[in-house]
Design a protein around this motif. Structure first.
Motif, short mmCIF file in Angstrom:
data_model
loop_
_atom_site.label_atom_id
_atom_site.label_comp_id
_atom_site.label_asym_id
_atom_site.label_seq_id
_atom_site.Cartn_x
_atom_site.Cartn_y
_atom_site.Cartn_z
N TYR A 52 -8.46 -6.17 -0.11
CA TYR A 52 -7.28 -5.61 -0.76
C TYR A 52 -7.30 -5.99 -2.23
O TYR A 52 -7.70 -7.10 -2.60
N ARG A 69 -3.63 -2.60 -7.63
CA ARG A 69 -4.07 -1.41 -8.36
C ARG A 69 -3.77 -1.52 -9.85
O ARG A 69 -2.62 -1.66 -10.26
N ILE A 91 0.84 -1.20 0.00
CA ILE A 91 0.00 0.00 0.00
C ILE A 91 0.87 1.25 0.00
O ILE A 91 0.63 2.21 -0.75
N HIS A 131 -1.31 1.05 -11.19
CA HIS A 131 0.03 1.11 -10.58
C HIS A 131 1.12 1.27 -11.62
O HIS A 131 2.07 2.05 -11.45
N ASP A 152 -4.55 -1.29 -2.93
CA ASP A 152 -5.55 -0.46 -2.26
C ASP A 152 -6.21 -1.27 -1.16
O ASP A 152 -6.44 -2.49 -1.31
N GLU A 153 -6.57 -0.60 -0.08
CA GLU A 153 -7.34 -1.20 1.01
C GLU A 153 -8.74 -0.64 0.97
O GLU A 153 -8.94 0.57 0.86
N GLN A 154 -9.75 -1.53 1.05
CA GLN A 154 -11.13 -1.10 0.96
C GLN A 154 -11.95 -1.81 2.01
O GLN A 154 -11.62 -2.94 2.43
#
Length: 338
Positions: free
Chosen positions: A68, A71, A46, A74, A52-54
């Motif tokens: 997670y 991306r 991250i 990225h 990404d953390e959601q």
């Protein structure tokens, strides 16, 4: 970074990208690693902009589980493949989604490496976010060096990986075209861990890619799949037997493919034998199956199917490129746009 396990970091990336695992419990269970260790490595990814953390959309009433994802924005990758008179390419994002593709003509008298280098320079200038390269060649390859390229004399004994990495300062993977195609087909297939062979007659000469129980077979000297040299008749190899084939397959070509099918069935016993759909018709496959029964019992003949070879090839190069991405040190996953 203190306490970081680079091998585990690679495995976490691969689990997110290829296994579509999204939670710490899933990753912990699959990778046989503790929750805190998984969490620490996710935090590292991250921090470096890879993950990404959601919050989960589904909750059992308590605190929502974190999810997670790798991306897509990225970084970008570039896959290219060499043909006798052209170089095809595909630019894709960090989860393999196609962004753009195309083909550039190459005069047959022109060496491929300079043309490849020029094209890569142009594509990198157009998309500075590209950070890794995946290259397909119709030749035998070991550790990035081309060592058997009968149709590409300018590539013979060329260390293509070293040449391109020195030129562009980016990680590069070089793969045989049929190995890439069979990987691409396998990735799209619902029945994983199966044995299958991809057979290409091709304008570059015949070749095959082999997966046994889901594992790519290269052979002890990286020569597996070079079917053009397989002896079939008193004075002809498979490559020689099909060299004069036409759009409508003649009896000799049908027989040569049937003999090779019987050889594959008796030695590797694959579930599928895949053909380039542009090279054979369904009627051709029926003829091959019927002829093959003259050599082995029908129960042992693999299922003969047609597929889109170019799509499978590029999908395979994309998958191989993403594999390379997951293996890179954290500092190697970005390239300056300056």
């Amino acid at each position: 970074m203190a306490g970081m396990n680079t091998d585990l970091l690679t495995l976490v990336r691969q689990a997110l990208l290829f296994e579509r695992l999204h939670t710490i419990p899933e990753l912990s269970r699959t990778l046989s690693t503790s929750f805190p260790t998984i969490k620490k490595h996710l935090d590292i990814l991250i921090e470096h902009g890879e993950v990404d953390e959601q919050d989960s959309d589904v909750s059992s009433g308590g605190r929502p589980a974190k999810r997670y994802r790798y991306r897509a924005d990225h970084t970008h990758g570039l896959a290219l493949y060499l043909e006798l008179d052209a170089i095809g390419y595909r630019i894709f994002d960090a989860v393999g989604t196609l962004l753009t593709n195309g083909t550039v003509s190459v005069p047959r008298q022109q060496p491929h490496v300079p043309a490849l280098v020029r094209l890569i320079h142009r594509l990198l200038a157009q998309d500075p976010r590209i950070t890794f390269l995946s290259i397909g060649v119709a030749a035998s390859v070991e550790d990035g060096k081309v060592f058997f390229a009968p149709d590409y004399p300018s590539l013979q004994q060329v260390d293509l990986k070293q040449t391109l990495e020195s030129e562009f300062r980016l990680p590069v993977v070089i793969e045989n075209d049929m190995n890439a195609a069979v990987v691409g087909f396998h990735e799209a297939d619902q029945n994983r861990q199966q044995s299958l062979i991809y057979l290409y007659l091709g304008k570059n000469g015949p070749g095959s890619g082999i997966l046994i129980n889901g594992q790519l077979v290269r052979g002890s000297s990286h020569f597996a799949g070079e079917i053009s040299v397989v002896p079939q008749y008193d004075k002809m190899t498979f490559g020689q037997a099909i060299a004069k084939r036409r759009a409508t397959l003649d009896a000799q070509t049908i027989d040569a493919i049937s003999r090779l099918t019987a050889t594959f069935a008796a030695t590797l016993n694959p579930r599928l034998l895949i053909f380039n759909g542009e090279e054979l018709t369904e009627h051709d496959l029926e003829q091959i199956r019927f002829k093959t029964t003259e050599y082995i019992p029908e129960a042992h003949i693999p299922l003969l199917i047609r597929s889109n070879w170019e799509t499978d090839y590029l999908n395979g190069l994309t998958r191989i490129g993403l594999q390379l991405l997951t293996e890179q040190p954290l500092s190697a996953n970005r390239r300056s746009s300056s």
